[in-house]
Write an enzyme that holds these catalytic residues in place. Structure first.
Site, PDB file in Angstrom:
ATOM      1  N   TYR A 152       2.133  -2.608  -4.885  1.00  0.00           N
ATOM      2  CA  TYR A 152       1.102  -1.737  -4.305  1.00  0.00           C
ATOM      3  C   TYR A 152      -0.056  -2.575  -3.761  1.00  0.00           C
ATOM      4  CZ  TYR A 152      -3.192   1.025  -4.484  1.00  0.00           C
ATOM      5  OH  TYR A 152      -4.412   1.570  -4.194  1.00  0.00           O
ATOM      6  N   VAL A 186     -11.136   0.485   1.384  1.00  0.00           N
ATOM      7  CA  VAL A 186     -12.320  -0.227   0.878  1.00  0.00           C
ATOM      8  C   VAL A 186     -12.666  -1.501   1.642  1.00  0.00           C
ATOM      9  CG1 VAL A 186     -12.448   0.665  -1.480  1.00  0.00           C
ATOM     10  CG2 VAL A 186     -10.972  -1.293  -0.975  1.00  0.00           C
TER      11      VAL A 186
END
Ligand code: GLN
Length: 427
Positions: free
Chosen positions: A191, A261
């Site tokens: 991930y 982010v």
């Protein structure tokens, strides 16, 4: 003439530039070191034109913007049921990295928060594929959305993995509920690699445009994922893409979107354009401060809110008159524009109210440029019922806007090129 959109984008960037509020993500040290002044915006149309301003070709990591695309790949690779059994579609109203799962089932609430995205990562590719094969499938799939081969920023990945305690905690919790069925660390590694794929603002605009274009990449022409998958992904982006700011976003901006982010932000306008912005300073939700301002501005300047009620199109029934006279008289209903359910309903009502006495009726589609499936079926049903009422029915359709017009049971319709062709010689 100078192109208009790059000038508009440059002006919008100039307006948000003085805003230096927010902070780059600090929990990933490599991201905290990013130049906070980077600023870019790009629009990509569904026919592949990209207009941009600012740092559109500066690479940065995709981070959570990978989530909707990985979700699309998992749905395409495994089908809806296995994915929905493990990850819900309910907005969480919580921060992206909240350690929360649905009570009872242990399912993550949606694929946009980390718990859901970590699970989704484990569902990409064939069942039982190795971690390496899965990462390759993810990078390959994201590349297909972008229309070029993307690479991974191994430094950002390593930097995030050194501090991935929270994601590991989430993964272990998922493992304890059997939502993850393999080694939690291996899934978090994969991930995190997925989040470390390098993209530019230009790439992101194309990736968003691929969603806007029903899953077909506007540059390569490749159908990256099937249409029903795109609808699912856009719906979840709309309700969950901006985490605990999703409600504000849905009302004020109204474009299915996803933030990351590293400072990226995308929006996909179904059938319209893909939009991407980049500016690393984030608000308390983890969304780019200037990115959010830019999207608010784009949405209001250009009326991009998907719930904006479209301006009433021209009336679908352009005219309703009788041509000729006597037994050869022809009732002509001349339609126009694009016809969907509401337009077709109007046609049905027009026929009911007219209750034509003429034996012969023509529905003239010469000025219709599009007719969707439900409208097509309704117009054919009108022709069938008119036949059953004893009328001779014609469809004037020179451009075959309504191909294979089979009205079904007891209906009969004759297709002609123009209204004259439906007139009796004597009329
Ligand atoms: N890799 C980041 C994380 O898992 C992505 C988060 C984000 O972009 N919101 O924490």
């Amino acid at each position: 003439m100078r192109p208009i959109i790059p000038d508009y984008l440059a002006e919008a960037l100039g307006d948000v530039e003085p805003d230096d509020s927010g902070e780059p993500a600090a929990y990933i040290p490599e991201l905290a070191a990013a130049d906070p002044e980077r600023l870019a915006a790009a629009f990509a149309t569904v026919d592949g034109r990209v207009d941009g301003a600012g740092d559109v070709d500066v690479p940065f990591t995709i981070q959570s913007i990978s989530k909707p695309f990985a979700y699309a790949l998992a749905l395409a690779d495994r089908g809806f049921d296995p994915v929905l059994a493990k990850v819900g579609v309910e907005p969480s109203g919580e921060a992206f990295n909240e350690i929360s799962l649905e009570s009872g089932t242990g399912r993550p609430l949606n694929p946009m928060i980390n718990a859901g995205a970590i699970t989704v990562h484990s569902l990409v590719g064939a069942e039982n594929s190795s971690s390496e094969d899965r990462v390759e499938r993810v990078v390959h799939g994201l590349s297909a959305f972008a229309g070029r081969r993307l690479t991974v920023d191994t430094e950002v990945c390593a930097s995030e993995l050194k501090h991935a305690h929270r994601n590991l905690a989430i993964a272990h919790m998922l493992r304890s509920h059997d939502v993850l069925t393999e080694d939690a660390r291996a899934v978090v590694d994969g991930y995190t690699l997925q989040c470390s794929v390098l993209v530019t603002t230009r790439d992101l605009a194309i990736m968003a445009a691929t969603l806007a274009n029903r899953g077909v990449n506007p540059l390569s022409g490749e159908q990256v994922v099937p249409e029903p998958v795109v609808r699912q992904v856009l719906s979840v982006m709309f309700s969950c893409g901006m985490y605990d700011a999703a409600g504000d976003w849905a009302t004020q901006v109204g474009i299915p979107a996803k933030s990351g982010v590293a400072g990226g932000l995308i929006g996909a306008l179904p059938g319209g354009i893909g939009i991407a912005t980049f500016s690393p300073r984030l608000d308390r939700h983890g969304n780019s401060v200037r990115g959010v301002s830019l999207f608010e501005r784009f949405s209001s300047d250009m009326g991009l809110h998907v719930m904006e009620v479209p301006s009433a199109g021209r009336a679908v029934v352009r005219s309703n008159h009788v041509a000729g006279s006597g037994p050869g008289a022809l009732r002509v209903l001349e339609l126009q524009g694009g016809i969907g359910f509401a337009g077709a309903e109007r046609v049905v009502r027009e026929v009911l109210e007219t209750d034509p006495r003429e034996a012969r009726v023509a529905i003239d589609l010469t000025r219709v440029h599009a007719i969707d499936d439900v409208a097509r079926r309704m117009v054919l049903e009108v022709t069938r019922r008119l036949t059953l009422d004893g009328h001779e029915v014609y469809l004037v359709d020179p451009e075959t806007i309504l191909p294979d017009p089979d009205p079904g049971d007891g209906g009969r319709v004759t297709v002609v090129r123009d209204v004259d062709a439906a007139m009796l010689p004597s009329a």
